[in-house]
Design an enzyme around this catalytic site. Structure first.
Site, PDB file in Angstrom:
ATOM      1  N   LYS A   1      60.501  -9.544  30.783  1.00  5.67           N
ATOM      2  CA  LYS A   1      61.761 -10.042  30.241  1.00  5.67           C
ATOM      3  C   LYS A   1      62.095 -11.424  30.820  1.00  5.67           C
ATOM      4  O   LYS A   1      62.517 -12.327  30.112  1.00  5.67           O
ATOM      5  CB  LYS A   1      62.864  -9.044  30.591  1.00  5.67           C
ATOM      6  CG  LYS A   1      64.064  -9.195  29.706  1.00  5.67           C
ATOM      7  CD  LYS A   1      65.000  -8.028  29.859  1.00  5.67           C
ATOM      8  CE  LYS A   1      66.349  -8.440  29.360  1.00  5.67           C
ATOM      9  NZ  LYS A   1      66.865  -7.606  28.317  1.00  5.67           N
TER      10      LYS A   1
ATOM     11  N   LYS B   1      51.707 -11.613  31.891  1.00  5.94           N
ATOM     12  CA  LYS B   1      52.113 -10.263  31.494  1.00  5.94           C
ATOM     13  C   LYS B   1      53.468 -10.296  30.791  1.00  5.94           C
ATOM     14  O   LYS B   1      54.298 -11.170  31.087  1.00  5.94           O
ATOM     15  CB  LYS B   1      52.119  -9.329  32.709  1.00  5.94           C
ATOM     16  CG  LYS B   1      53.297  -9.470  33.615  1.00  5.94           C
ATOM     17  CD  LYS B   1      53.527  -8.217  34.463  1.00  5.94           C
ATOM     18  CE  LYS B   1      54.900  -8.358  35.098  1.00  5.94           C
ATOM     19  NZ  LYS B   1      55.528  -7.212  35.592  1.00  5.94           N
TER      20      LYS B   1
ATOM     21  N   LYS C   1      56.992 -14.462  42.805  1.00  5.64           N
ATOM     22  CA  LYS C   1      58.459 -14.518  42.804  1.00  5.64           C
ATOM     23  C   LYS C   1      58.967 -15.666  43.662  1.00  5.64           C
ATOM     24  O   LYS C   1      59.962 -16.310  43.317  1.00  5.64           O
ATOM     25  CB  LYS C   1      59.048 -13.190  43.299  1.00  5.64           C
ATOM     26  CG  LYS C   1      59.055 -12.134  42.226  1.00  5.64           C
ATOM     27  CD  LYS C   1      59.945 -10.970  42.592  1.00  5.64           C
ATOM     28  CE  LYS C   1      59.949  -9.926  41.502  1.00  5.64           C
ATOM     29  NZ  LYS C   1      60.439  -8.631  41.943  1.00  5.64           N
TER      30      LYS C   1
HETATM   31  P1  ADP Z   1      59.234  -6.001  34.995  1.00  5.76           P
HETATM   32  O1  ADP Z   1      57.785  -6.133  35.411  1.00  5.76           O
HETATM   33  O2  ADP Z   1      59.477  -6.317  33.535  1.00  5.76           O
HETATM   34  O3  ADP Z   1      60.184  -6.710  35.925  1.00  5.76           O
HETATM   35  P2  ADP Z   1      59.394  -3.514  36.404  1.00  5.76           P
HETATM   36  O4  ADP Z   1      58.781  -4.273  37.512  1.00  5.76           O
HETATM   37  O5  ADP Z   1      60.660  -2.788  36.682  1.00  5.76           O
HETATM   38  O6  ADP Z   1      59.591  -4.460  35.145  1.00  5.76           O
HETATM   39  O7  ADP Z   1      58.325  -2.526  35.827  1.00  5.76           O
HETATM   40  C1  ADP Z   1      58.558  -1.202  35.429  1.00  5.76           C
HETATM   41  C2  ADP Z   1      57.237  -0.534  35.069  1.00  5.76           C
HETATM   42  O8  ADP Z   1      56.692  -1.124  33.886  1.00  5.76           O
HETATM   43  C3  ADP Z   1      56.171  -0.678  36.162  1.00  5.76           C
HETATM   44  O9  ADP Z   1      55.405   0.510  36.227  1.00  5.76           O
HETATM   45  C4  ADP Z   1      55.319  -1.815  35.649  1.00  5.76           C
HETATM   46  O10 ADP Z   1      53.987  -1.748  36.142  1.00  5.76           O
HETATM   47  C5  ADP Z   1      55.362  -1.577  34.142  1.00  5.76           C
HETATM   48  N1  ADP Z   1      55.176  -2.830  33.426  1.00  5.76           N
HETATM   49  C6  ADP Z   1      55.997  -3.908  33.468  1.00  5.76           C
HETATM   50  N2  ADP Z   1      55.518  -4.892  32.691  1.00  5.76           N
HETATM   51  C7  ADP Z   1      54.357  -4.434  32.139  1.00  5.76           C
HETATM   52  C8  ADP Z   1      53.386  -4.986  31.240  1.00  5.76           C
HETATM   53  N3  ADP Z   1      53.526  -6.200  30.756  1.00  5.76           N
HETATM   54  N4  ADP Z   1      52.324  -4.221  30.897  1.00  5.76           N
HETATM   55  C9  ADP Z   1      52.171  -2.961  31.371  1.00  5.76           C
HETATM   56  N5  ADP Z   1      53.055  -2.377  32.233  1.00  5.76           N
HETATM   57  C10 ADP Z   1      54.127  -3.095  32.610  1.00  5.76           C
END
Ligand code: ADP
Length: 353
Positions: free
Chosen positions: A218, A215, A135
């Site tokens: 968004k 990964k 980040k």
């Molecule tokens: P982002 O990673 O999109 O910003 P968050 O950090 O709020 O979203 O993640 C919410 C949940 O979704 C967490 O448990 C995270 O580990 C899971 N998660 C987010 N992206 C992925 C991904 N690409 N594959 C599997 N799990 C994911």
């Protein structure tokens, strides 16, 4: 498990009455990024629904809005992002009658506990977090203290409810390891207040983006979103990365390195999945056909989700009631934990009497 713990429920007149629950507690949350994507869904949300349906745990699911302010954002859009995330939770099958759904900033004890936990968290551990490094690389113009202390707030989210199981995707495992360390340090210094939480991974803990490089996320613009129309899902899948050694029909593929196959694992039933595995390896199944089968599986599974989301959007008051009810219940538990924390740390006027 089997341990008796206080579960707070809303009582008459706004008071919160503790009742006893024998079930272990799970806690998890997502940032209100607006629409969720297939990674959030199969890495986390779908697993939450399964855990809830098993009935083994008492469950709290939070929209972690306070985590989202570490990155610059449009204040005007935040309320609808929060609402959309709550809608996604309910539309995916988190039944508010059987779990607590709430917004993090409605329970300010998260922030208070984070402050106390910060005093037992070594700076060096925070600096080692992969997500902090990523980040601060991505947002070089705004490397703020919040990005650095983010894992402390996450530890507070979990410990506040004495949750022992935290279902997350694998990008959060490092933060959870740190939360366990913080928990041990706090207990060693102030007495055994918190149980140690453990991460619980789904069968697809890491979905890559359609670029196949990083990964699905968004903010990286490589996501298939839960609200995407079927033709958008198809378009995104057509451009998605597969096994680079499988160029034309007849070439043998390697499902274990293919992100399309990983997504099939989340959306395709076991017998069809085994057939895809075998025919990809033999070369009989081409990537184009495999992608269209995935499109069908995603659309089949997400159509009811999209319908339910549309219904909920027409009735935001219903969602708001769920969130207010959830905040009241969460707040009851949070206050009781904070009383224990104050007592253990010798803080507040109550320790004087
Ligand atoms: P982002 O990673 O999109 O910003 P968050 O950090 O709020 O979203 O993640 C919410 C949940 O979704 C967490 O448990 C995270 O580990 C899971 N998660 C987010 N992206 C992925 C991904 N690409 N594959 C599997 N799990 C994911």
């Amino acid at each position: 498990m089997g341990q008796i713990r206080a579960l707070a429920v809303a009582g008459s007149g706004g008071y919160v009455k503790p009742v006893m629950s024998e079930r272990a507690r799970i806690f998890s949350g997502m940032q209100p990024t607006g629409g969720l994507h297939v990674g959030n869904y199969s890495g986390a949300l779908k697993g939450w629904v399964n855990l809830l349906d098993q009935g083994t745990y008492e469950a709290l699911f939070c929209v972690v809005d306070a985590h989202a302010v570490t990155i610059e954002y449009d204040v005007k859009q935040m309320p609808s992002r929060i609402l959309e995330t709550a809608i996604a939770y309910i539309a995916a099958g988190l039944d508010p009658e059987r779990c607590t759904i709430f917004i993090q900033s409605d329970v300010p004890e998260h922030m208070e506990l984070a402050w106390y936990l910060g005093s037992v968290t070594p700076m060096g551990d925070l600096g080692r977090m992969t997500q902090f490094k990523e980040k601060s690389e991505q947002h070089q113009q705004n490397v703020n203290a919040g990005i650095f202390t983010y894992p402390i707030l996450m530890a507070a989210d979990v410990l506040l409810y004495k949750a022992t199981v935290v279902p997350v995707g694998d990008d959060q495992v490092q933060h959870l390891e740190l939360a366990r360390e913080i928990c041990r340090k706090f207990n060693a210094r102030y007495g055994a207040v918190f149980p140690e939480p453990k991460p619980l991974l789904s069968s697809t803990p890491r979905i890559l983006g359609i670029d196949g490089k990083s990964k699905m996320s968004k903010s990286r613009g490589n996501a298939i979103e839960l609200d995407d129309e079927p033709r958008v899902v198809e378009k995104k899948l057509k451009s998605a990365f597969t096994d680079p050694l499988k160029v034309r029909l007849g070439d043998p593929g390697r499902p274990e390195i293919c992100n399309i196959f990983t997504m099939h694992t989340a959306f395709t039933a076991p017998p069809a999945l085994a057939e895809i595995d075998a025919t990809c390896r033999s070369g009989a199944l081409g990537c184009g056909e495999c992608k269209m089968r995935l499109r069908d599986a995603i659309v089949r599974e997400l159509t009811p989700f999209r319908q339910k989301s549309a219904e909920l959007r027409k009735d935001p008051r219903r969602v708001l009631n769920v969130l207010q009810d959830g905040a009241e219940r969460a707040h009851g538990i949070a206050r009781s934990t904070l009383r224990e924390v104050h007592h253990a740390m010798g803080l507040t006027s109550r320790s004087l009497g």
